[in-house]
Write a protein that holds these residues in place. Sequence first.
Motif, mmCIF file in Angstrom:
data_model
loop_
_atom_site.group_PDB
_atom_site.id
_atom_site.type_symbol
_atom_site.label_atom_id
_atom_site.label_comp_id
_atom_site.label_asym_id
_atom_site.label_seq_id
_atom_site.Cartn_x
_atom_site.Cartn_y
_atom_site.Cartn_z
ATOM 1 N N ASN A 179 12.358 -5.233 -13.282
ATOM 2 C CA ASN A 179 11.104 -5.289 -12.709
ATOM 3 C C ASN A 179 10.487 -3.953 -12.928
ATOM 4 O OD1 ASN A 179 9.827 -4.457 -9.807
ATOM 5 N ND2 ASN A 179 9.173 -6.828 -10.492
ATOM 6 N N TYR A 180 9.419 -4.137 -12.821
ATOM 7 C CA TYR A 180 8.337 -2.918 -12.932
ATOM 8 C C TYR A 180 8.493 -1.625 -12.104
ATOM 9 C CZ TYR A 180 4.186 0.303 -13.683
ATOM 10 O OH TYR A 180 3.355 1.441 -13.683
ATOM 11 N N TYR A 181 8.431 -2.396 -10.809
ATOM 12 C CA TYR A 181 8.622 -1.335 -9.769
ATOM 13 C C TYR A 181 10.074 -0.918 -9.480
ATOM 14 C CZ TYR A 181 4.008 -2.700 -9.121
ATOM 15 O OH TYR A 181 2.634 -3.209 -9.211
ATOM 16 N N ASP A 182 10.973 -1.775 -9.465
ATOM 17 C CA ASP A 182 12.297 -1.364 -9.516
ATOM 18 C C ASP A 182 12.806 -0.151 -10.570
ATOM 19 O OD1 ASP A 182 12.832 -3.099 -7.482
ATOM 20 O OD2 ASP A 182 14.331 -4.113 -8.162
ATOM 21 N N GLU A 183 12.324 -0.351 -11.475
ATOM 22 C CA GLU A 183 12.628 0.536 -12.748
ATOM 23 C C GLU A 183 12.013 1.925 -12.650
ATOM 24 O OE1 GLU A 183 14.462 1.794 -16.228
ATOM 25 O OE2 GLU A 183 14.800 0.016 -15.302
ATOM 26 N N GLY A 184 10.680 1.917 -12.074
ATOM 27 C CA GLY A 184 9.800 2.959 -11.813
ATOM 28 C C GLY A 184 10.719 4.053 -10.897
ATOM 29 N N VAL A 185 11.472 3.414 -9.753
ATOM 30 C CA VAL A 185 12.050 4.387 -8.859
ATOM 31 C C VAL A 185 13.613 4.487 -9.060
ATOM 32 C CG1 VAL A 185 10.510 3.926 -6.952
ATOM 33 C CG2 VAL A 185 12.352 2.371 -7.066
ATOM 34 N N ARG A 186 13.893 3.766 -10.389
ATOM 35 C CA ARG A 186 15.374 3.884 -10.732
ATOM 36 C C ARG A 186 16.254 3.039 -10.052
ATOM 37 N NH1 ARG A 186 13.423 8.871 -11.388
ATOM 38 N NH2 ARG A 186 14.325 9.857 -9.579
ATOM 39 N N GLY A 187 15.820 2.037 -9.572
ATOM 40 C CA GLY A 187 16.858 1.136 -8.906
ATOM 41 C C GLY A 187 16.538 0.696 -7.246
ATOM 42 N N PHE A 188 17.170 -0.415 -6.867
ATOM 43 C CA PHE A 188 16.580 -0.655 -5.505
ATOM 44 C C PHE A 188 18.156 -0.740 -5.091
ATOM 45 C CE2 PHE A 188 16.649 -4.737 -2.753
ATOM 46 C CZ PHE A 188 15.654 -4.492 -1.861
ATOM 47 N N PRO A 203 0.672 -1.211 -0.219
ATOM 48 C CA PRO A 203 0.085 0.020 -0.034
ATOM 49 C C PRO A 203 0.781 1.369 -0.105
ATOM 50 C CG PRO A 203 -0.220 -0.995 1.943
ATOM 51 C CD PRO A 203 0.592 -2.017 1.267
ATOM 52 N N GLY A 204 2.137 1.163 0.582
ATOM 53 C CA GLY A 204 2.816 2.424 0.489
ATOM 54 C C GLY A 204 3.955 2.473 -0.507
ATOM 55 N N GLY A 205 3.650 1.888 -1.663
ATOM 56 C CA GLY A 205 4.456 1.355 -2.881
ATOM 57 C C GLY A 205 5.175 0.273 -2.724
ATOM 58 N N TYR A 206 6.431 0.205 -2.324
ATOM 59 C CA TYR A 206 6.766 -1.379 -2.375
ATOM 60 C C TYR A 206 8.199 -0.991 -1.618
ATOM 61 C CZ TYR A 206 10.675 -0.973 -5.694
ATOM 62 O OH TYR A 206 11.861 -0.452 -6.316
ATOM 63 N N THR A 207 9.048 -2.223 -1.354
ATOM 64 C CA THR A 207 10.307 -1.932 -0.708
ATOM 65 C C THR A 207 11.171 -1.522 -1.711
ATOM 66 O OG1 THR A 207 9.750 -3.910 0.882
ATOM 67 C CG2 THR A 207 12.045 -3.352 0.789
ATOM 68 N N SER A 208 11.789 -0.494 -1.727
ATOM 69 C CA SER A 208 12.638 0.027 -2.675
ATOM 70 C C SER A 208 14.182 0.265 -2.269
ATOM 71 C CB SER A 208 12.353 1.585 -2.993
ATOM 72 O OG SER A 208 12.426 2.389 -1.580
ATOM 73 N N SER A 209 14.440 -0.348 -1.177
ATOM 74 C CA SER A 209 15.673 -0.753 -0.855
ATOM 75 C C SER A 209 15.811 -1.731 0.319
ATOM 76 C CB SER A 209 16.390 0.582 0.017
ATOM 77 O OG SER A 209 17.442 0.395 0.827
ATOM 78 N N PRO A 210 16.965 -2.573 0.341
ATOM 79 C CA PRO A 210 17.115 -3.739 1.561
ATOM 80 C C PRO A 210 16.493 -2.969 2.829
ATOM 81 C CG PRO A 210 18.829 -3.681 0.005
ATOM 82 C CD PRO A 210 18.227 -2.494 -0.210
ATOM 83 N N THR A 211 16.702 -1.930 3.301
ATOM 84 C CA THR A 211 16.476 -1.120 4.410
ATOM 85 C C THR A 211 15.394 -0.288 4.382
ATOM 86 O OG1 THR A 211 18.143 0.579 4.179
ATOM 87 C CG2 THR A 211 18.724 -1.456 5.396
ATOM 88 N N SER A 212 14.513 -0.309 3.528
ATOM 89 C CA SER A 212 13.309 0.575 3.258
ATOM 90 C C SER A 212 12.294 0.005 4.434
ATOM 91 C CB SER A 212 12.651 0.104 1.980
ATOM 92 O OG SER A 212 11.464 1.197 2.011
ATOM 93 N N GLY A 213 12.149 1.060 5.277
ATOM 94 C CA GLY A 213 11.239 0.972 6.468
ATOM 95 C C GLY A 213 11.679 -0.163 7.329
ATOM 96 N N LEU A 214 12.696 -0.519 7.537
ATOM 97 C CA LEU A 214 12.994 -1.415 8.444
ATOM 98 C C LEU A 214 12.880 -1.172 9.789
ATOM 99 C CD1 LEU A 214 13.537 -4.701 7.689
ATOM 100 C CD2 LEU A 214 15.974 -3.940 7.859
ATOM 101 N N ALA A 215 12.234 -1.731 10.670
ATOM 102 C CA ALA A 215 12.202 -1.489 11.918
ATOM 103 C C ALA A 215 13.358 -2.096 12.756
ATOM 104 C CB ALA A 215 10.872 -1.969 12.585
ATOM 105 N N GLY A 216 13.436 -1.577 13.845
ATOM 106 C CA GLY A 216 14.642 -1.598 14.627
ATOM 107 C C GLY A 216 14.344 -2.705 15.687
ATOM 108 N N HIS A 217 15.255 -3.124 16.684
ATOM 109 C CA HIS A 217 14.411 -3.947 17.687
ATOM 110 C C HIS A 217 15.485 -3.485 18.799
ATOM 111 C CE1 HIS A 217 12.755 -7.254 19.455
ATOM 112 N NE2 HIS A 217 13.740 -7.924 19.881
#
Length: 616
Positions: free
Chosen positions: A582-591, A49-63
């Motif tokens: 991939n359509y979404y990776d291409e749309g944000v110019r890369g992961f 819903p918020g787009g997609y995971t655009s980076s390995p650490t995109s939105g990653l929660a801590g602990h």
Amino acid sequence: MATLYNSLPIEDFVYRPSGGFNQHPGGGGAGDGGWSLASNSDEAIIYGPGGYTSSPTSGLAGHWDYTSIRYINQFLVDIDNLKANGRIDGVLHKQLYGEAHFILANIYYAMVKRYGGVPIITEPQALPESDISDVMVPRSTEKATYDFVMSEFDLAIANLPDERPSDGSLRATKWVALAHKSRAALHAASVAKFWDKAPLTGQAVDEKLVGGMTLVDANNYYQQCIDASEQIIANTSFSLYKPNPANKEEAAKNYQDMFESPSYQNPEIIFMKSYIDGSSASGQGHVTDFWFYPKQACYHTMYMSSRWGTTLDIVDVFEDYTDDGTGSSAPIITRTDNENTYIPDPKGLTNDQLAAIPFVHYDTQYEPFVDKDVRLHASVLLPGSVFKGILINMQGGLIRPDGKPEIYTDAEVVGPDSKTYYTYGSNNISGYSAFGALGTAQANYSSTGFALRKFLQDTKTVTNLGMYGSTQGWIDIRLAEIYLNYAEAVLESGYGDAGLAETYLNAIRKRAAHTDDIPLTIENVLKERRVELIFENHRYWDLIRRRDTHIIFGGQARRHSLVPIIDLRQNPPKYVFLRVNNYYDEGVRGFTFQPRSYYMSIPGVSSNQLVQNPEY
């Protein structure tokens, strides 16, 4: 004790990378559509819903779980008092003591692999009278924190029982603690050996709160991994599940069954997490089937489902059954010249560009995958796979008789055989499982041409509770991982028995119906980790611990999709396959991944006065 077990940081079906542990994605919240740590790597792409995971650490929660640490420290004081007062005997005290240290070890391990060195607190702190500095504990070095984790596992190993207690079949044992130590020690060793592949600067580096470990440290941790692994391997109660299949079909079924119906009757499973049947406790199951069934098999109409897309990148890693003694991957053959060229935007392909591609033509969508490793078939829904009796259609385009391509665009064309063909292989939105409505709210499809099979209830029926109807257990750690941990530690350190490590490596492959032996090389071991442990939430951490994430995902990297296309230039029409970004990776110019993200930001530094990690 149940509350303490609930604080175990297990990255399972109810772990949401952007929300943390014991989450239940769904219900209109941020988890709509389901999530997995696989999408923070090159294994999967999940459009949410918020787009997609655009980076390995995109939105990653801590602990940063000092609440649970306080509870456990207080628990240890309490059981000492109970024993001293005769309320519990020495046997029960020893078990509870071992379990508490096992959980503490895992919590600190979850923190050190995210933050580097953290404050180590070993007793309940009293509230300060006035000066808060009395309870402020500075960060330990990264090495000291890993050493503490190892010592906590050792306390658990020394005190936990060999067998699970009769009143709790899912509780930890000595063997579970040894397995977790094997995993944590391998992670620590890798960081110690490879941390300077991505050097950082700043106060945290100078004080060795992150990095700063030596090859001597690395070899010490590798030895601890080897020692823990050897004890498990020597225990004859553990063995690979059905290690000698009669044929490939049996091997595929065995592998799929292991995850669809996990049980401690399976001698490979060392530790697993189970879920209460949602029919008796609402909301206590998990949502894996609800969100990740392919579109054609989806059994509900809720928004944001069926969006798991396994990447072409991981599909290409699997071997075929050439079995020539090398263990080489066998990328999907799409062109007669065997080039693996990727099209950035297939919608923009011209007739002439398409005509210049030397496609291999196939009779069915499934044909390119027929001889691939059975673990691929048991883990990934491929174009032309059968799931719950449904032929899975992943078509994403067609080529008109005049050579004009129609990709990701609705079209209806009469072919040379006078039959009507559609871009997605069907004119029914529930008649295909990939590439539909990309980038829109209706994109309830795979965006890669592949979907998830591993874990899903294929031969069984999901309970009728709905969203939380999945109750298959999560295998937290199993013998195959221990074999691979051992093999990697032996290779990287030169310690241990290389001959046995090679035997274990090949035992895993032979369980998948391979007939050759391959050499013990780091390339073969890491490749085998990728295929054997696919989607078990190892890939993200394997890249992190070996400091390879910034190499693979530097420079605006793209993950890839495979688009099955019906070619109407031929009679009868045949399928061709297009490798695309991939359509979404291409749309944000890369992961992309930045080296600072090997460590997360330390929370609350303005109040706790801890040294912040580099570049935050």
